[in-house]
Motif scaffolding. Structure first.
Motif, short mmCIF file in Angstrom:
data_model
loop_
_atom_site.label_atom_id
_atom_site.label_comp_id
_atom_site.label_asym_id
_atom_site.label_seq_id
_atom_site.Cartn_x
_atom_site.Cartn_y
_atom_site.Cartn_z
N GLN A 1 -14.02 0.50 -4.66
CA GLN A 1 -13.86 0.12 -3.26
C GLN A 1 -12.59 -0.72 -3.08
O GLN A 1 -11.88 -0.57 -2.08
CB GLN A 1 -15.08 -0.67 -2.77
CG GLN A 1 -16.35 0.14 -2.67
CD GLN A 1 -17.11 0.28 -4.00
OE1 GLN A 1 -16.70 -0.23 -5.04
NE2 GLN A 1 -18.22 0.99 -3.96
N ALA A 2 -12.31 -1.58 -4.06
CA ALA A 2 -11.09 -2.39 -3.99
C ALA A 2 -9.85 -1.51 -4.05
O ALA A 2 -8.92 -1.68 -3.26
CB ALA A 2 -11.07 -3.42 -5.11
N ASN B 1 0.82 -1.22 0.00
CA ASN B 1 0.00 0.00 0.00
C ASN B 1 0.85 1.27 0.00
O ASN B 1 0.47 2.26 -0.62
CB ASN B 1 -1.06 0.00 1.10
CG ASN B 1 -0.53 0.27 2.48
OD1 ASN B 1 0.35 -0.43 2.95
ND2 ASN B 1 -1.09 1.26 3.14
N ALA C 1 -9.40 0.20 -0.79
CA ALA C 1 -8.92 -0.76 0.22
C ALA C 1 -7.43 -1.03 0.03
O ALA C 1 -6.69 -1.15 1.01
CB ALA C 1 -9.72 -2.06 0.14
N TYR C 2 -6.97 -1.12 -1.22
CA TYR C 2 -5.54 -1.33 -1.49
C TYR C 2 -4.73 -0.11 -1.03
O TYR C 2 -3.68 -0.25 -0.41
CB TYR C 2 -5.27 -1.59 -2.96
CG TYR C 2 -6.01 -2.75 -3.57
CD1 TYR C 2 -6.39 -3.86 -2.82
CD2 TYR C 2 -6.34 -2.75 -4.92
CE1 TYR C 2 -7.07 -4.92 -3.40
CE2 TYR C 2 -7.00 -3.80 -5.50
CZ TYR C 2 -7.38 -4.89 -4.75
OH TYR C 2 -8.04 -5.93 -5.32
N VAL D 1 -6.04 -1.94 3.73
CA VAL D 1 -7.04 -2.84 4.30
C VAL D 1 -6.97 -4.21 3.62
O VAL D 1 -7.18 -5.24 4.25
CB VAL D 1 -8.46 -2.24 4.14
CG1 VAL D 1 -9.54 -3.19 4.61
CG2 VAL D 1 -8.55 -0.92 4.87
N ARG D 2 -6.67 -4.21 2.32
CA ARG D 2 -6.57 -5.44 1.54
C ARG D 2 -5.34 -5.39 0.65
O ARG D 2 -4.86 -4.31 0.32
CB ARG D 2 -7.79 -5.59 0.62
CG ARG D 2 -9.06 -5.92 1.29
CD ARG D 2 -10.26 -6.01 0.37
NE ARG D 2 -10.00 -6.65 -0.92
CZ ARG D 2 -10.80 -6.53 -1.98
NH1 ARG D 2 -11.88 -5.78 -1.90
NH2 ARG D 2 -10.53 -7.13 -3.10
N LYS D 3 -4.90 -6.57 0.25
CA LYS D 3 -3.86 -6.69 -0.76
C LYS D 3 -4.49 -7.34 -1.98
O LYS D 3 -5.31 -8.25 -1.84
CB LYS D 3 -2.70 -7.55 -0.27
CG LYS D 3 -1.82 -6.88 0.74
CD LYS D 3 -0.63 -7.76 1.06
CE LYS D 3 0.28 -7.07 2.05
NZ LYS D 3 1.43 -7.90 2.39
N PRO D 4 -4.10 -6.91 -3.17
CA PRO D 4 -4.70 -7.50 -4.36
C PRO D 4 -4.13 -8.88 -4.66
O PRO D 4 -3.02 -9.22 -4.21
CB PRO D 4 -4.30 -6.52 -5.46
CG PRO D 4 -3.02 -5.94 -4.99
CD PRO D 4 -3.16 -5.85 -3.50
N LYS D 5 -4.88 -9.65 -5.42
CA LYS D 5 -4.36 -10.91 -5.93
C LYS D 5 -3.25 -10.58 -6.92
O LYS D 5 -3.15 -9.46 -7.41
CB LYS D 5 -5.46 -11.70 -6.63
CG LYS D 5 -6.53 -12.18 -5.66
CD LYS D 5 -7.57 -13.00 -6.36
CE LYS D 5 -8.60 -13.48 -5.35
NZ LYS D 5 -9.64 -14.28 -5.96
#
Length: 116
Positions: A32-33, A8, A36-37, A41-45
């Motif tokens: 939203q993805a 991030n 989040a990245y 909050v999230r990591k992408p595939k």
């Protein structure tokens, strides 16, 4: 390769002042993805991280936080004195915008063609 940063932080650096909505549409994920990245909050595939790197013209390994040059291999080729095949460059950009399933199908076909 040594991990020296996180996704991030690198994504924020490369993302700059772009529009989240426009960027999400360009790579085919939700806004939203992307948010989040950016917020960690999230990591992408892997395939999404590669599409992000391609769109931002940075190395996928650099984007993931590894101690490698920031510039993508494609950008390096484009900036070198070597002529880059415009069709190959166009193919790569179109390929990165395809769904994971479509990319897998194309890679499978390429493998089959190479074996004949």
């Amino acid at each position: 390769m040594k991990l020296v940063s996180n996704f991030n932080d690198r994504f924020k650096e490369a993302f700059g002042g772009r529009s989240v909505t426009e960027f999400a549409n360009e790579i085919g994920v939700s806004k939203q993805a992307i948010s989040a990245y950016l917020n960690g909050v999230r990591k992408p595939k892997k395939i999404v991280a590669e599409a992000i790197a391609c769109q931002l013209n940075v190395s996928p390994a650099w984007l993931l936080g590894y101690d490698v040059p920031k510039e993508s291999a494609l950008a390096s080729l484009s900036n070198s004195t070597t002529d880059v095949d415009p069709q190959a460059e166009e193919f790569l950009h179109k390929f990165m915008k395809l769904s994971k399933d479509d990319q897998d199908t194309i890679l499978m076909l390429i493998d089959k063609l190479n074996k004949t």
